[in-house]
Design an enzyme around this catalytic site. Structure first.
Site, PDB file in Angstrom:
ATOM      1  N   LYS A  28       0.808  -1.223  -0.112  1.00  0.00           N
ATOM      2  CA  LYS A  28       0.111   0.127  -0.163  1.00  0.00           C
ATOM      3  C   LYS A  28       0.980   1.311  -0.053  1.00  0.00           C
ATOM      4  CE  LYS A  28      -3.748   1.858   2.918  1.00  0.00           C
ATOM      5  NZ  LYS A  28      -4.453   1.447   4.109  1.00  0.00           N
ATOM      6  N   ARG A  33       2.741   6.100  -3.281  1.00  0.00           N
ATOM      7  CA  ARG A  33       3.679   6.906  -3.745  1.00  0.00           C
ATOM      8  C   ARG A  33       3.979   6.571  -5.320  1.00  0.00           C
ATOM      9  NH1 ARG A  33       4.153   5.567   1.480  1.00  0.00           N
ATOM     10  NH2 ARG A  33       5.480   6.997   2.941  1.00  0.00           N
ATOM     11  N   GLY A 100      -5.790   7.683   5.084  1.00  0.00           N
ATOM     12  CA  GLY A 100      -4.838   8.667   5.828  1.00  0.00           C
ATOM     13  C   GLY A 100      -3.441   8.786   5.239  1.00  0.00           C
ATOM     14  N   ARG A 128      -9.418  11.720  12.226  1.00  0.00           N
ATOM     15  CA  ARG A 128      -8.119  11.614  12.493  1.00  0.00           C
ATOM     16  C   ARG A 128      -7.571  12.825  12.630  1.00  0.00           C
ATOM     17  NH1 ARG A 128      -6.218   6.535   8.930  1.00  0.00           N
ATOM     18  NH2 ARG A 128      -4.331   6.588   9.999  1.00  0.00           N
ATOM     19  N   ASP A 326       1.208  -1.546  12.013  1.00  0.00           N
ATOM     20  CA  ASP A 326       0.053  -1.966  11.460  1.00  0.00           C
ATOM     21  C   ASP A 326      -0.266  -3.278  11.838  1.00  0.00           C
ATOM     22  OD1 ASP A 326      -0.807   0.572  10.157  1.00  0.00           O
ATOM     23  OD2 ASP A 326       0.274   0.125   8.468  1.00  0.00           O
ATOM     24  N   LYS A 353      -4.919   5.734  14.855  1.00  0.00           N
ATOM     25  CA  LYS A 353      -5.227   4.941  13.521  1.00  0.00           C
ATOM     26  C   LYS A 353      -6.749   4.984  12.875  1.00  0.00           C
ATOM     27  CE  LYS A 353      -1.082   3.509  12.215  1.00  0.00           C
ATOM     28  NZ  LYS A 353      -0.445   3.589  10.942  1.00  0.00           N
ATOM     29  N   ARG A 357      -7.052   1.924  17.771  1.00  0.00           N
ATOM     30  CA  ARG A 357      -6.717   0.404  17.307  1.00  0.00           C
ATOM     31  C   ARG A 357      -6.309  -0.451  18.704  1.00  0.00           C
ATOM     32  NH1 ARG A 357      -3.382   0.029  11.658  1.00  0.00           N
ATOM     33  NH2 ARG A 357      -5.528   0.456  10.829  1.00  0.00           N
ATOM     34  N   ARG A 402      -8.118  -3.560   9.549  1.00  0.00           N
ATOM     35  CA  ARG A 402      -7.197  -4.474  10.026  1.00  0.00           C
ATOM     36  C   ARG A 402      -7.757  -5.040  11.315  1.00  0.00           C
ATOM     37  NH1 ARG A 402      -3.032  -3.658   6.756  1.00  0.00           N
ATOM     38  NH2 ARG A 402      -2.561  -1.531   6.240  1.00  0.00           N
TER      39      ARG A 402
END
Length: 450
Positions: A28, A33, A100, A128, A326, A353, A357, A402
């Protein structure tokens, strides 16, 4: 646009041995990027292996809204970039959904342009905090109009000419580091980021590949000084995106926990800033064989052969957190089946997160019979080898992909089934998750569907 418009609960049940070979979707971080740098560079960028989750696609749409031309031919994404310094003011707010990373990096990228750019996101992203990225941008001359607490929706009004700064990153955050470096691309002179704790370094590596004048020096105390000379030329590249280690974590832990399993996972990114989970699981006694380590696109890549293993509890050093931030939710699942106690500390970043989380994991573990203690920045899990008595609960996912995937992994090895209240947002990072796991023999179904 919230994913919970129509939640789809899902349930995982105790499964027989998982077997087979899989190839994980693209990383990801590198996918975001690739779209950004390809859209910014002069000429053509070709990308294979891109993660086509919603988050990454939203980053691609944002780049299109600022002038990049992006199309897909077969398995290849082709981008005609605008050239560094030539992004256009978008006509409408850029909608990042749940992403994010996409939002924060793009704020850095566009903030130093003499234009007005607005950012919106879903309910989860709008909670966030963005201040950690906005503060250095303010130092560079960017004006910010934001919701209370530096949250989205927000608008950046760029300066005529940005000021280069030297910025010491106050927390271990690759997003903050990257946002400042990207802001430096369109700033005259040298922008410096000082990073006391190394985080994932894809931005530095990829910008160098695209031709940015970027240097990294590590001083005697291990502090990294990253300097970028602004307003240089970036040139389109060919990128093959390796498999995402954060997505790899789910089938990997499932194979360790479900008795008799043996799974091979191909083409996994093994960048040392991202392999904390594999290291930790090996310390717990996991049978993970690293096969054919190789270089692809400047990154370390390998195949992993994973066999079901009896795990034992460990103390995870807090300084390892940035390399597996993560992966703590799914590590907590592994710890639930390990003999003894696993202590995870230095987890303050988990509180900001997609959800809090840390709290979400602790509540989910408790709902499924796991003995655990949540501290301010820590989680201690006391495991039950074999998963006896575990499961039977429903987990509140808080729109967090997640959390959903971690607890579905739990249900494959626990005595009783585990249900998550929503599985729709898994598509943000790993759209193939359900199908890929089912292909290995996992019993996961949307609730109500058998």
């Amino acid at each position: 646009m919230s994913h919970s418009a129509c939640p789809k609960p899902a349930t995982a049940r105790h499964s027989q041995a998982l077997t087979g070979e899989i190839r994980i979707p693209g990383d990801k971080s590198i996918s975001h990027r690739s779209f950004m740098f390809g859209g910014l560079a002069s000429g053509k960028t070709r990308i294979t292996g891109l993660l086509e989750g919603e988050d990454v696609i939203n980053t691609g749409r944002a780049m299109q809204a600022m002038g990049a031309r992006i199309r897909k031919e077969g398995d290849v994404w082709i981008i005609n970039g605008v050239g560094n310094g030539c992004l256009l003011q978008p006509e409408a707010p850029l909608d990042f959904g749940n992403a994010g990373t996409g939002a924060r990096l793009t704020m850095g990228l566009v903030g130093t342009y003499d234009m007005k750019t607005s950012f919106i996101g879903d309910a989860s992203l709008s909670k966030r905090p963005m201040g950690r990225v906005l503060n250095p941008l303010r130092e560079m001359g960017v004006q910010v109009e934001a919701a209370e607490g530096d949250r989205m929706p927000l608008t950046l009004i760029g300066p005529r000419t940005a000021n280069p700064i030297a910025y010491r990153v106050p927390m271990a955050s690759a997003q903050v580091k990257s946002a400042v470096l990207l802001a430096g691309l369109n700033t005259p002179g040298v922008t410096t980021v000082i990073e006391p704790v190394m985080t994932r370094d894809h931005t530095e590596k990829m910008l160098q590949d695209f031709g940015a004048d970027l240097t990294v020096e590590t001083d005697k105390d291990g502090v990294r000084h990253i300097r970028i000379v602004g307003q240089g030329k970036l040139t389109g590249q060919t990128i093959d995106v390796p498999g995402d280690p954060s997505s790899t974590a789910f089938p990997l832990v499932a194979a360790l926990l479900v008795e008799g399993s043996e799974v091979t996972i191909r083409n996994v990114l093994m960048n040392p800033t991202r392999t904390g989970l594999i290291l930790t699981l090996q310390e717990m006694g996991a049978d993970i064989e690293i096969i054919d380590p190789r270089l692809a696109g400047g990154e370390d890549v390998a195949d992993l052969r994973v066999k079901a293993s009896k795990l034992k509890g460990v103390v995870v050093p807090p300084e390892r957190a940035p390399s597996m931030i993560d992966e703590y939710p799914v590590l907590a699942i592994a710890a639930s089946f390990a003999e003894g106690e696993t202590v995870m500390d230095g987890l303050d970043e988990l509180r900001v997160k997609e959800s809090d989380r840390l709290a979400a994991v602790a509540r989910g573990l408790e709902a499924n019979g796991v003995d655990c203690t949540e501290g301010e920045m820590s989680l201690t899990v006391r495991g039950r080898p074999g998963g006896k008595g575990l499961g039977g609960g429903t987990v509140a996912t808080h729109l967090d992909h997640r959390i959903a995937m971690s607890f579905l992994v739990m249900g494959l090895a626990s005595e009783k089934p585990v249900t998550v209240d929503d599985s729709t947002m898994i598509a943000t990072s790993f759209p193939e998750f359900m199908g890929m796991m089912a292909g290995l023999g996992a019993k996961i179904a949307e609730s109500g569907a058998e």
